[in-house]
Design an enzyme around this catalytic site. Sequence first.
Site, PDB file in Angstrom:
ATOM      1  N   ASP A   1       0.748  -1.363   0.025  1.00 14.59           N
ATOM      2  CA  ASP A   1      -0.071  -0.266  -0.089  1.00 14.59           C
ATOM      3  C   ASP A   1       0.851   1.299  -0.069  1.00 14.59           C
ATOM      4  O   ASP A   1       1.757   1.184   0.934  1.00 14.59           O
ATOM      5  CB  ASP A   1      -0.839   0.196   1.420  1.00 14.59           C
ATOM      6  CG  ASP A   1      -2.218   0.956   1.148  1.00 14.59           C
ATOM      7  OD1 ASP A   1      -2.790   1.056   0.300  1.00 14.59           O
ATOM      8  OD2 ASP A   1      -1.844   1.991   2.322  1.00 14.59           O
TER       9      ASP A   1
ATOM     10  N   GLU B   1       1.972  -0.192  -4.745  1.00 13.14           N
ATOM     11  CA  GLU B   1       1.005   1.063  -5.132  1.00 13.14           C
ATOM     12  C   GLU B   1       1.858   2.182  -5.123  1.00 13.14           C
ATOM     13  O   GLU B   1       2.144   2.746  -4.175  1.00 13.14           O
ATOM     14  CB  GLU B   1      -0.092   0.883  -4.208  1.00 13.14           C
ATOM     15  CG  GLU B   1      -1.103   2.000  -4.644  1.00 13.14           C
ATOM     16  CD  GLU B   1      -2.102   2.573  -3.669  1.00 13.14           C
ATOM     17  OE1 GLU B   1      -3.097   2.950  -3.912  1.00 13.14           O
ATOM     18  OE2 GLU B   1      -1.692   2.615  -2.273  1.00 13.14           O
TER      19      GLU B   1
ATOM     20  N   ASP C   1     -10.180   2.088  -5.580  1.00 14.59           N
ATOM     21  CA  ASP C   1     -10.124   3.474  -5.312  1.00 14.59           C
ATOM     22  C   ASP C   1     -10.631   4.360  -6.410  1.00 14.59           C
ATOM     23  O   ASP C   1     -10.788   5.650  -6.088  1.00 14.59           O
ATOM     24  CB  ASP C   1      -8.662   3.689  -5.015  1.00 14.59           C
ATOM     25  CG  ASP C   1      -7.925   3.408  -3.628  1.00 14.59           C
ATOM     26  OD1 ASP C   1      -8.697   3.142  -2.640  1.00 14.59           O
ATOM     27  OD2 ASP C   1      -6.990   2.825  -3.779  1.00 14.59           O
TER      28      ASP C   1
END
Length: 529
Positions: free
Chosen positions: A208, A271, A333
């Site tokens: 993340d 990410e 997202d």
Amino acid sequence: MSNNPADLAPAPWWERGVLYQIYPRSFQDSDGDGVGDLAGIERRLDYFVDLGVDAIWLSPIFPSPMADFGYDVSDYVGVDPLFGSLEDFDRLLAATHRRGLKLLLDLVPNHSSDRHAWFIESRSSRDNPKRDWYIWRDPGPDGGPPNNWISDFGGSSWEWDETTGQYYLHAFLKEQPDLNWRNPEVRAAMLDVMRFWFDRGVDGFRIDVLWHMVKAEDLRDNPPNPDYRPGMGDMNRVLQLHSTDQPEVHEIAAEMRSLADQFGERLLVGEIYLPVERLVRYYGVDAPGVHLPFNFQLIDLQWNAAAIGEAIQRYEEALPAGGWPNWVLGNHDRPRIAAKVGEAQARVAAVLLLTLRGTPTIYYGDEIGLADVSIPANEVKDPRELREPGIGLGRDPVRTPMGWDGSPHAGFTSGKPWLPLHVDWPRRNVEAEIANPGSMLGLYRALLALRRSETALSEGGFELVNSQDDVLAYRRSQGDTCIFVALNLSGERRAITLPSGELLLSTIDHGESDGSLRPNEGIILRMAD
Ligand code: GLC
Ligand code: MG
């Protein structure tokens, strides 16, 4: 031919393979609480085999107060009871491996939950041994926050702590304090977390907000963003120059990589939302970094052949030697592809995703053509929407339950789904689409089968042929095999000279092709020698 034995070794599974992202809350519920869980995923494992993907990535399943739906972790080495237990996880992993599939977890190292034992200690006093595990600072000269950094969810990145009289940094919610990655104890603790899951057999991690993990040592102000306009989201008032993408982050990625490599063929996906030139540095600067820095360009680009063609070329040219590409159309997202370009073009997008050079990641639901689901104001759950309502930043619309069949709640749950289902679920569901080869799911299955049988598609070279007049065309080739892909990004007929060869697939399953591209048509053909 090279004599180097390394050249003869088969490509690692994650280069040939296709990844599939599961948002666990919305995939399959097994206990009627309206929230998906691990036992539910286990029940659906054969779905992935039939679909033809190679690995599943689970968004966070760890214990969490769920302020950011699991991206606020209060224990990195457990499973939240909402999703099941560690035993359920072990069973799921074993069942996944029995089917020849891989499983990736979502590591959230930039920040923990404010309820994590580490933060509870850290905030207990200024001289607590864990104080420096997070980023604490005295107020700025005016008595306010130490600098002008803005949280990605809006508002200052700093939260005042009354007890100890200092501010702490949070790049996201105040319930998600940022860990201090300049502290070697933090690094060691997080590597232990990775070891814990690798030892259990996990095949890798999606990491993340990797580019957020290290901040400029002096925490200086970010510059204002000259292009900021109201409605863009508060975070865009400044450029995140000093709060993200610092050189030291590459040392951390390299440490994580060298740990992963000790466990054999494990995969790290990062990410990272950055321009391509900065993105590709995450393959490694002085030492190997993550295997796949997520390439989100297709999410952000306008749906336009010239723009996409140029982006593909720039990306291919920017890749470092040995850097393997990857492509993404959607995630938990960002707006879904079917919402962005419409269903007919979402079929063309599927062909693009699954025929470009590089590892594709499919976001759950995209394969049945799920679009964004509008959420009534009183049912909004996402903190991002709640903090900056009405400007289209909310993520609930792309996190709605999967549609499985025509039974109540689309077979997702026997209870009340935590977010509403898409209104067309009675016909847009897996069971109905399997029965119809012309469906989006039929297309995905055909594409994935083709990608598996044609190594030119999974491993071959890439050559752009055309990106003008709404037509994107390219060749993928390996050895004597050459595959030609032509995509009509418009809703009108487009003339194109097609090479002679065998038609392997078209997004349009009716009528005759006449040598040009029909509206919204994407085709794949094997060129004659
Ligand atoms: C990542 C996640 C997003 C989350 C944020 C904070 O961007 O994908 O869902 O809110 O990090 O962890
Ligand atoms: Mg459940």
